[in-house]
Design a protein around this motif. Structure first.
Motif, PDB file in Angstrom:
ATOM      1  N   CYS A   1      20.965  35.664  37.776  1.00 21.24           N
ATOM      2  CA  CYS A   1      21.197  34.345  37.656  1.00 21.24           C
ATOM      3  C   CYS A   1      20.788  33.794  36.337  1.00 21.24           C
ATOM      4  N   VAL A   2      20.972  32.562  36.156  1.00 24.05           N
ATOM      5  CA  VAL A   2      20.713  31.784  34.950  1.00 24.05           C
ATOM      6  C   VAL A   2      19.483  31.136  35.524  1.00 24.05           C
ATOM      7  N   ALA A   3      18.497  31.011  34.470  1.00 21.46           N
ATOM      8  CA  ALA A   3      17.052  30.250  34.936  1.00 21.46           C
ATOM      9  C   ALA A   3      16.825  29.098  33.778  1.00 21.46           C
ATOM     10  N   PRO A   4      16.137  27.874  34.175  1.00 18.44           N
ATOM     11  CA  PRO A   4      15.604  27.062  33.383  1.00 18.44           C
ATOM     12  C   PRO A   4      15.198  27.705  31.798  1.00 18.44           C
ATOM     13  N   ILE A   5      14.393  28.712  32.030  1.00 22.47           N
ATOM     14  CA  ILE A   5      13.910  29.274  30.799  1.00 22.47           C
ATOM     15  C   ILE A   5      14.320  30.762  30.939  1.00 22.47           C
ATOM     16  N   ILE A   6      14.754  31.220  29.784  1.00 21.92           N
ATOM     17  CA  ILE A   6      15.267  32.831  29.426  1.00 21.92           C
ATOM     18  C   ILE A   6      14.247  33.345  28.462  1.00 21.92           C
ATOM     19  N   CYS A   7      13.535  34.299  28.820  1.00 26.69           N
ATOM     20  CA  CYS A   7      12.618  35.314  28.047  1.00 26.69           C
ATOM     21  C   CYS A   7      13.213  36.386  27.837  1.00 26.69           C
ATOM     22  N   ASP A   8      13.946  36.232  26.449  1.00 29.19           N
ATOM     23  CA  ASP A   8      14.501  37.529  26.065  1.00 29.19           C
ATOM     24  C   ASP A   8      13.542  38.550  25.657  1.00 29.19           C
ATOM     25  N   THR A   9      13.338  39.286  26.110  1.00 27.43           N
ATOM     26  CA  THR A   9      12.239  40.726  26.124  1.00 27.43           C
ATOM     27  C   THR A   9      12.610  41.756  24.751  1.00 27.43           C
ATOM     28  N   GLN A  10      13.841  41.697  24.537  1.00 25.20           N
ATOM     29  CA  GLN A  10      14.193  42.292  23.524  1.00 25.20           C
ATOM     30  C   GLN A  10      13.975  41.636  22.168  1.00 25.20           C
ATOM     31  N   ARG A  11      14.268  40.333  21.934  1.00 22.62           N
ATOM     32  CA  ARG A  11      14.228  39.487  20.696  1.00 22.62           C
ATOM     33  C   ARG A  11      12.927  38.899  20.699  1.00 22.62           C
ATOM     34  N   ASP A  12      11.960  39.070  21.873  1.00 20.50           N
ATOM     35  CA  ASP A  12      10.785  38.520  21.827  1.00 20.50           C
ATOM     36  C   ASP A  12      11.121  36.614  21.861  1.00 20.50           C
ATOM     37  N   GLU A  13      11.990  36.321  22.245  1.00 18.06           N
ATOM     38  CA  GLU A  13      12.418  34.665  22.206  1.00 18.06           C
ATOM     39  C   GLU A  13      12.324  34.129  23.571  1.00 18.06           C
ATOM     40  N   VAL A  14      11.939  32.853  23.568  1.00 23.51           N
ATOM     41  CA  VAL A  14      11.987  31.949  24.792  1.00 23.51           C
ATOM     42  C   VAL A  14      13.184  31.039  24.528  1.00 23.51           C
ATOM     43  N   LEU A  15      14.236  30.916  25.328  1.00 27.91           N
ATOM     44  CA  LEU A  15      15.131  30.436  25.459  1.00 27.91           C
ATOM     45  C   LEU A  15      15.351  29.203  26.434  1.00 27.91           C
ATOM     46  N   TYR A  16      14.946  27.876  25.993  1.00 28.48           N
ATOM     47  CA  TYR A  16      15.029  26.622  27.028  1.00 28.48           C
ATOM     48  C   TYR A  16      16.734  26.448  27.404  1.00 28.48           C
ATOM     49  N   GLN A  17      17.058  26.334  28.436  1.00 22.55           N
ATOM     50  CA  GLN A  17      18.334  26.083  29.065  1.00 22.55           C
ATOM     51  C   GLN A  17      18.786  24.825  29.447  1.00 22.55           C
TER      52      GLN A  17
END
Length: 393
Positions: free
Chosen positions: A313-329
């Motif tokens: 699914c899509v979530a309000p916050i995506i934590c990219d563990t590969q790039r160490d990024e937090v993506l606010y949707q």
């Protein structure tokens, strides 16, 4: 259990004996049990039906027999042979004992035909080939069964052990919440134990791949041509109907998320249309009597998981563990707008009518409240969309 070399333990044949003639009941019930019918694009697990079309080009569902009593009290039977294309599918499958899928089915049909004692006034024998997936970790209750369970077992025991704990029934999609609530509340003894009804948002064909849908065409009276409206089983009106049914009871939204439906998460990142789905549902639900709204996943990883059944699914916050990024949707900013401007204790209801809201409190005449008394202008809103961190890579 027929299987192919490519798909181990793939499918099984099932004889169904429906007692009523409700549309799609076999498909819906098998999906709910965790065994959706092969090549069923409407009821199979999201995004997982497409590979089945490689070896089964259409829904594997066959009405093998129909029996009923005529006006003279005599049984009348109708039988239909299995279609050639479905026979070809079964020949491709191999059972664990070496028989072909077609031989397994023929043996199954012979056994079913000999069970004359199972006849009812109206009976249809329908054979379906179901794809084996996970079995849902839930209780498969009818409305009457849930009512009885709450009234005779759960309610009395919970009241005795933990009277402060409240019972919410249903906890499934909007399209069934009114029926479930009506059955529960119609029994005074059961209703006494029930605090309210919980529900989810799933069933909107504009955003999901699985709901059965109808395309309704309208004439475009303003610009000419035609416009189409998708109608499915989202059931927005049921929230208000249930609220009107018992105003002393409560309604709580307990799950919603945007399923990927077989898409890669990267393809839907920063999609503002998905954020708009949140606002559309929140406004409609809170205006209709819903008292609380809970998202399913606040945070997921770069694949839209983890999820033990692959329903990413899509979530309000995506934590990219590969790039160490937090993506606010976009859904994060939509939810944030509600959480900032809706004041605790107001409601129920929501309004955005100009001039109707108090400038200081956001409260609307009649006990409602505005979504945002300080709504930014269109230009400012577009700038917010552009500058929102993490909405694009």
């Amino acid at each position: 259990m027929p299987r192919s070399r490519k798909w181990q333990k793939l499918a099984r044949s099932t004889a169904c004996y429906p007692g009523t003639g409700r549309t799609h009941q076999i498909r819906a019930h098998l999906q709910f049990k965790g065994y959706p019918i092969v090549s069923d694009a409407n009821y199979s697990a999201r995004g997982k039906v497409r590979p089945q079309f490689e070896w089964c080009p259409r829904l594997w569902l066959h009405c093998a027999q129909m029996s009923l009593l005529d006006l003279e009290g005599q049984w009348q039977d109708w039988r239909a042979p299995l279609a050639n294309d479905l026979q070809r599918v079964l020949r491709k499958l191999e059972a664990e004992d070496g028989r072909s899928g077609l031989e397994v089915l023929q043996a199954h049909e012979a056994k079913a035909a000999s069970a004359e004692s199972q006849r009812k006034t109206l009976r249809r024998v329908v054979v379906a080939v179901s794809r084996i997936t996970e079995v849902s970790r839930s209780c498969i209750y009818t409305a009457e069964e849930e009512r009885t369970f709450v009234r005779d077992h759960l309610g009395p025991q919970l009241q005795k052990a933990s009277p402060e704990v409240k019972i919410l029934v249903w906890d499934h999609n909007r399209d069934g919440m009114l029926e479930r609530g009506a059955v529960m509340y119609d029994d005074p003894a059961a209703a006494e134990f029930v605090w309210g009804v919980a529900y989810h948002w799933y069933g909107d064909a504009r955003y999901e791949t699985w709901p059965p849908r109808t395309e309704v065409t309208f004439e475009d009276r303003q610009e000419g041509g035609e416009v189409k409206e998708l109608r499915a089983c989202s059931g927005f009106e049921n929230v208000r109907r249930l609220a009107d049914l018992r105003q002393d009871k409560h309604i709580l939204f307990t799950e919603g998320c945007q399923e990927l439906g077989g898409r890669d998460l990267a393809s839907v990142l920063a999609d503002w249309k998905l954020g708009e789905r949140y606002s559309m549902n929140l406004i409609a639900d809170l205006n209709s009597g819903c008292e609380g709204w809970i998202d399913w996943n606040l945070c997921l990883d770069e694949e839209g998981g983890p999820n033990h059944v692959g329903n990413t699914c899509v979530a309000p916050i995506i934590c990219d563990t590969q790039r160490d990024e937090v993506l606010y949707q976009p859904s994060f900013w939509h939810l944030g707008h509600f959480s900032k401007y809706i004041r605790h204790g107001f409601g129920p209801g929501m309004g955005c009518a100009p001039g109707a809201a108090d400038a200081d409190t956001g409260q609307v005449r009649g006990g409602c409240f505005a979504v945002a008394p300080e709504m930014p202008s269109r230009l400012e809103l577009e700038r917010t969309r552009t500058e929102a961190p993490g909405c694009s890579r």
